[in-house]
Design a protein around this motif. Structure first.
Motif, mmCIF file in Angstrom:
data_model
loop_
_atom_site.group_PDB
_atom_site.id
_atom_site.type_symbol
_atom_site.label_atom_id
_atom_site.label_comp_id
_atom_site.label_asym_id
_atom_site.label_seq_id
_atom_site.Cartn_x
_atom_site.Cartn_y
_atom_site.Cartn_z
ATOM 1 N N LYS A 91 18.414 -1.089 30.363
ATOM 2 C CA LYS A 91 18.527 -2.026 29.246
ATOM 3 C C LYS A 91 17.161 -2.622 28.910
ATOM 4 O O LYS A 91 16.757 -2.683 27.758
ATOM 5 C CB LYS A 91 19.507 -3.148 29.582
ATOM 6 N N TYR A 92 16.436 -3.065 29.925
ATOM 7 C CA TYR A 92 15.104 -3.628 29.676
ATOM 8 C C TYR A 92 14.132 -2.562 29.195
ATOM 9 O O TYR A 92 13.278 -2.823 28.351
ATOM 10 C CB TYR A 92 14.556 -4.327 30.918
ATOM 11 N N PHE A 151 10.834 2.580 25.954
ATOM 12 C CA PHE A 151 10.423 3.567 26.947
ATOM 13 C C PHE A 151 10.901 4.981 26.638
ATOM 14 O O PHE A 151 10.369 5.938 27.177
ATOM 15 C CB PHE A 151 10.921 3.177 28.338
ATOM 16 N N THR A 152 11.917 5.140 25.797
ATOM 17 C CA THR A 152 12.409 6.475 25.473
ATOM 18 C C THR A 152 12.218 6.729 23.976
ATOM 19 O O THR A 152 12.126 5.789 23.191
ATOM 20 C CB THR A 152 13.897 6.636 25.821
ATOM 21 N N PRO A 153 12.180 7.997 23.574
ATOM 22 C CA PRO A 153 12.041 8.293 22.142
ATOM 23 C C PRO A 153 13.152 7.656 21.298
ATOM 24 O O PRO A 153 12.897 7.152 20.203
ATOM 25 C CB PRO A 153 12.113 9.818 22.082
ATOM 26 N N LYS A 154 14.385 7.671 21.811
ATOM 27 C CA LYS A 154 15.494 7.061 21.068
ATOM 28 C C LYS A 154 15.261 5.567 20.878
ATOM 29 O O LYS A 154 15.493 5.023 19.795
ATOM 30 C CB LYS A 154 16.811 7.299 21.793
ATOM 31 N N ASP A 155 14.793 4.896 21.925
ATOM 32 C CA ASP A 155 14.517 3.459 21.826
ATOM 33 C C ASP A 155 13.417 3.180 20.815
ATOM 34 O O ASP A 155 13.506 2.245 20.025
ATOM 35 C CB ASP A 155 14.125 2.883 23.190
ATOM 36 N N GLY A 188 12.070 1.316 15.221
ATOM 37 C CA GLY A 188 11.290 1.593 14.025
ATOM 38 C C GLY A 188 9.876 2.036 14.332
ATOM 39 O O GLY A 188 9.058 2.174 13.425
ATOM 40 N N LEU A 189 9.575 2.261 15.586
ATOM 41 C CA LEU A 189 8.207 2.631 15.959
ATOM 42 C C LEU A 189 7.884 4.065 15.580
ATOM 43 O O LEU A 189 6.728 4.404 15.351
ATOM 44 C CB LEU A 189 7.982 2.422 17.456
ATOM 45 N N VAL A 190 8.876 4.926 15.486
ATOM 46 C CA VAL A 190 8.630 6.318 15.108
ATOM 47 C C VAL A 190 8.148 6.367 13.666
ATOM 48 O O VAL A 190 7.200 7.072 13.338
ATOM 49 C CB VAL A 190 9.913 7.169 15.298
ATOM 50 N N ARG A 191 8.786 5.584 12.792
ATOM 51 C CA ARG A 191 8.376 5.566 11.384
ATOM 52 C C ARG A 191 6.955 5.032 11.244
ATOM 53 O O ARG A 191 6.167 5.539 10.465
ATOM 54 C CB ARG A 191 9.349 4.720 10.570
#
Length: 72
Positions: free
Chosen positions: A41-42, A48-52, A57-60
């Protein structure tokens, strides 16, 4: 907490003697599961993961920055 539970689990195994003499699940297993869920959760809150990272919005942002830098 996880390390202590893991040590106890390794030392005593998945089943331990209960109050009535029968075997019961080692409580260390639940402690490890709870600690693992908390860590995941933290980890998600910090991307820490691509999905997270995608959900944050960090991928965009990274794709936009790459597009801008390739134009130079």
């Amino acid at each position: 907490m996880f390390d202590d539970a893991r040590h106890s689990f390794d030392e005593h195994g998945p089943l331990i003697p209960g109050r009535d003499g029968g075997l019961v699940k080692n409580p260390a297993a639940q402690i490890m599961r709870d600690a693992s869920d908390t860590m995941l959760k933290y980890g998600g809150r910090f991307g820490f993961t691509p999905k997270d990272r995608h959900n944050m919005g960090l991928v965009r942002v990274a794709m936009k920055m790459a597009t801008i830098s390739s134009r130079r």
